[in-house]
Enzyme design. Sequence first.
Site, PDB file in Angstrom:
ATOM      1  N   LYS A  35      22.710  43.725  36.044  1.00 49.43           N
ATOM      2  CA  LYS A  35      22.839  44.947  37.143  1.00 49.43           C
ATOM      3  C   LYS A  35      23.739  46.026  36.080  1.00 49.43           C
ATOM      4  CE  LYS A  35      25.234  45.676  41.389  1.00 49.43           C
ATOM      5  NZ  LYS A  35      25.681  45.082  42.480  1.00 49.43           N
ATOM      6  N   SER A 110      24.089  45.669  47.020  1.00 52.61           N
ATOM      7  CA  SER A 110      23.865  46.687  46.104  1.00 52.61           C
ATOM      8  C   SER A 110      22.842  46.356  44.705  1.00 52.61           C
ATOM      9  CB  SER A 110      25.158  47.279  45.339  1.00 52.61           C
ATOM     10  OG  SER A 110      25.841  46.436  45.011  1.00 52.61           O
ATOM     11  N   SER A 134      26.744  41.988  48.343  1.00 48.45           N
ATOM     12  CA  SER A 134      25.456  42.668  47.226  1.00 48.45           C
ATOM     13  C   SER A 134      24.742  41.970  46.552  1.00 48.45           C
ATOM     14  CB  SER A 134      26.166  43.632  46.424  1.00 48.45           C
ATOM     15  OG  SER A 134      26.632  44.527  47.145  1.00 48.45           O
TER      16      SER A 134
END
Length: 386
Positions: A35, A110, A134
Amino acid sequence: MTADEARERIRAREDLNAFISLTDERGEGPAVAVKDLVDVRGTITTAGGQMLEQTPAAEDAPLVSLMRGFGCVVVGKANLYEWAFGVTSSNPHYGPVRNPHDPERIPGGSSGGSAAAVAAGLCDWAVGSDTGGSIRIPASLCGVVGFKPTIGTVDTTGVFPLSRSLDTMGPLAPDVRSAARALEMMSDLQRLVPPAPRPLSALRVAVPRGWGEDLHPEIAAAWERVSSALPRVDFPERAWMGDSGMAVLNLEAATLHRPWLERCPEKYGRDVRERLERARATSRREYTTGLLDQSRMRVQAEAAMDGWDAVLAPVTRIPAPRIGEEHERADLTTYTRPFNTTGQPVIVLPAPVDGLPVGVQVVGHFGQEGWLVEVALALEDAWRRL
């Protein structure tokens, strides 16, 4: 897969927009997506925003250094919601991540790029972060396994923060064994996968009383299928658990972003800018109460689970919305936020369904990741046969 094979697959699925950047690292794997709020040596960290310096990181974040000790190769930086402060992964600067099961729908956020990459087979596993759901929300909407360990299990140094009191790093992977081994590579935990897992009949699994009564019909059907025969236990009130954590998240995020928000608000996407502006109204009293409530709720949740190996909970109220479709944020977060407040480890498993994926949270005891993996393995095996 090798890193070159992974990048070839990534380029073939550019329509998913799962990555912000790719590396030129080579090796025999595991091929890992990270990420893009985690520092990886030689790559630029954007955190999905426009404020950070466009200078490649000089060092790996500690979690990446640990991964390299197992031979992991970082193939790229995964797309995400701007500053990790949202749940759709429709990024105004880098474009929306698309769900591999239906590219017109969100993958969740996210950590949407990480989940989409795993679901589409573009990497062996991926690194995500979880502050309010997330890892777990995109795992559910993309039909993969997401593992949020006990808070503090994985070092967050070298990770751009959202809320330092709640941020938790963990993996997304195709199955429970892969997720458990990935967590071993990211942390000091070892031997999470038992050599001979116990059958589900030897484990005690329950459901919080009153949870799951407000679900969309598609989610409700999946939830009923996996939970109907399980005993109910009294649990702390869900809204209280989630709201207290949000007070902590909001003030910490607003404080971190205040200088940029005052100097160059136009560099934020509208949604995040408005959320940060509202978050600035959080009082110190609300923040302090939220921190105190974290301790209270951790004790209450552990007491409620006394005598049980794990409890199950839904992940979202609704299936994956279409990109740009209006929905309430709580439809995707109301069941995930409580376990950021308590800090307990949670593994999300795909439920046995046809059509769009539906995930289920398997919640374990604080600091007992190995025990949680054993329960998740048993459930995974049982659900595959339904």
